[in-house]
Motif scaffolding. Structure first.
Motif, PDB file in Angstrom:
ATOM      1  N   PRO A   1       4.871   8.567  44.881  1.00 42.45           N
ATOM      2  CA  PRO A   1       4.758   7.227  44.291  1.00 42.45           C
ATOM      3  C   PRO A   1       4.005   6.249  45.188  1.00 42.45           C
ATOM      4  O   PRO A   1       3.393   5.294  44.711  1.00 42.45           O
ATOM      5  N   LYS A   2       4.043   6.491  46.501  1.00 39.75           N
ATOM      6  CA  LYS A   2       3.346   5.598  47.429  1.00 39.75           C
ATOM      7  C   LYS A   2       1.833   5.624  47.219  1.00 39.75           C
ATOM      8  O   LYS A   2       1.137   4.653  47.521  1.00 39.75           O
ATOM      9  N   LEU A   3       1.313   6.753  46.704  1.00 43.72           N
ATOM     10  CA  LEU A   3      -0.129   6.860  46.486  1.00 43.72           C
ATOM     11  C   LEU A   3      -0.617   5.908  45.397  1.00 43.72           C
ATOM     12  O   LEU A   3      -1.783   5.526  45.376  1.00 43.72           O
ATOM     13  N   TYR A   4       0.301   5.529  44.487  1.00 47.20           N
ATOM     14  CA  TYR A   4      -0.085   4.624  43.410  1.00 47.20           C
ATOM     15  C   TYR A   4      -0.209   3.181  43.901  1.00 47.20           C
ATOM     16  O   TYR A   4      -0.647   2.307  43.168  1.00 47.20           O
ATOM     17  N   THR A   5       0.190   2.919  45.127  1.00 48.67           N
ATOM     18  CA  THR A   5       0.024   1.573  45.698  1.00 48.67           C
ATOM     19  C   THR A   5      -1.006   1.591  46.826  1.00 48.67           C
ATOM     20  O   THR A   5      -1.162   0.601  47.531  1.00 48.67           O
ATOM     21  N   MET A   6      -1.687   2.723  46.980  1.00 49.60           N
ATOM     22  CA  MET A   6      -2.711   2.847  48.015  1.00 49.60           C
ATOM     23  C   MET A   6      -4.080   2.912  47.364  1.00 49.60           C
ATOM     24  O   MET A   6      -4.288   3.631  46.383  1.00 49.60           O
ATOM     25  N   PHE A   7      -5.030   2.136  47.892  1.00 48.34           N
ATOM     26  CA  PHE A   7      -6.367   2.106  47.322  1.00 48.34           C
ATOM     27  C   PHE A   7      -7.389   2.443  48.398  1.00 48.34           C
ATOM     28  O   PHE A   7      -7.258   2.038  49.548  1.00 48.34           O
TER      29      PHE A   7
END
Length: 309
Positions: free
Chosen positions: A268-274
């Protein structure tokens, strides 16, 4: 494909592609595409004409023009000039420059963060004329009248303590422009479109929406004036990269298996990483200049000849 609904994009074109891949026809959405082989530029116009279409697409009703230029991130001045002319052409389709216009250009984003500095850098290169007209009158020379162009870089809430909308509302109330042009960095679904795509829309723009930082939108409803949004995707959701890397494997699985696999593999942390390309500093410099030149061309090529009759 499972998992794509969670991946963010600001591009209306990418929203239509999701339904196209699933063989779903969206009523109230019109798509028209044109490819210029000589320039290697693909232009797609998406028109959302009904409330049903807007709800399905998750975007307001209006026109979304997407210019895809593979060499846009390459430092080729002649090529960038051609793209600037494309931008000017489409702006003149959305704004009636045959009549004298007062235009406020708003550069959205944080100038201290390279991938988010497109708006502020673009405004730096706009030829401002409002102060000249106010000082010397509407007639800038004996045969022409100039459009009144002004600009502002409102910063971000962490810098000002104010919503961007609050600042722009105040400027609009004081200067009373006929149209606002808001420029911002966007987020893309496809890594292939990073720094190679320009979206122009007559629906305005929502600062930070692509990276999940939802702010009040700059649109006609909130500003009581027409708003044109211009953006370039400079970042992509990290989950997208993982998703695309596993695309071949996922195609071999059933939909339920895809969903289960993605939930296990993508944190889920990847969905807040750009993520942004490593040469983004140089690329944003080229892109901001290209867009500013497009705006300057639209304003200057549309000078109104004085009626001497």
């Amino acid at each position: 494909m499972a998992g794509r609904d969670r991946i963010r994009t600001d591009l209306a074109l990418e929203a239509t592609e999701r339904f196209k891949e699933d063989n779903v026809e969206v009523h109230g959405v019109e798509v028209r595409e044109k490819y210029d082989k000589e320039k290697d530029v693909r232009t797609t116009v998406v028109r959302i004409t009904t409330e049903n279409g807007a709800k399905t697409m998750g975007k307001p009703q209006g026109t979304y023009i997407t210019i895809e230029a593979p060499d846009l991130s390459v430092p080729d001045e002649d090529y960038h000039r051609e793209i600037s002319e494309e931008v000017a052409h489409h702006l003149k389709e959305l704004i009636d420059f045959s009549q004298q216009q007062s235009v406020l250009v708003v550069g959205l984003g944080n100038q201290d963060i390279t991938a988010d500095s497109l708006g502020p850098r673009t405004v730096e290169n706009i030829h401002m004329t409002r102060h000249v007209i106010r000082e010397y009158g509407l007639k800038s020379c004996s045969h022409m009248k100039m459009h009144q162009i002004s600009g502002i870089v409102p910063g971000v809430m962490a810098q000002t303590g104010m919503e961007t909308l609050e600042i722009v509302q105040g400027v609009v109330a004081e200067t009373k422009p006929d149209v606002v042009i808001a420029i911002d960095a966007l987020a893309a679904r496809s890594t292939a479109r990073l720094n190679r795509t320009i979206q122009i829309t007559d629906t305005g723009i929502s600062p930070g929406s692509g990276v999940g930082n939802h702010r009040e939108g700059l649109n006609e409803e909130n500003l009581s004036v027409r708003v044109i949004g211009i953006g370039v995707p400079t970042v992509v959701d990290a989950a997208t990269i993982v998703h695309d890397s596993m695309a071949n494997l996922l195609d071999a699985l059933e939909e339920e298996e895809q969903k289960e696999f993605l939930e296990e593999m993508i944190s889920p942390k990847l969905y807040t990483m750009f993520v942004t390309p490593k040469d983004v500093d140089e690329t944003v410099k080229y892109l901001s200049f290209t867009i500013s030149e497009g705006l300057n061309l639209a304003f200057s090529d549309s000078l109104i000849r004085e009626d001497r009759s």
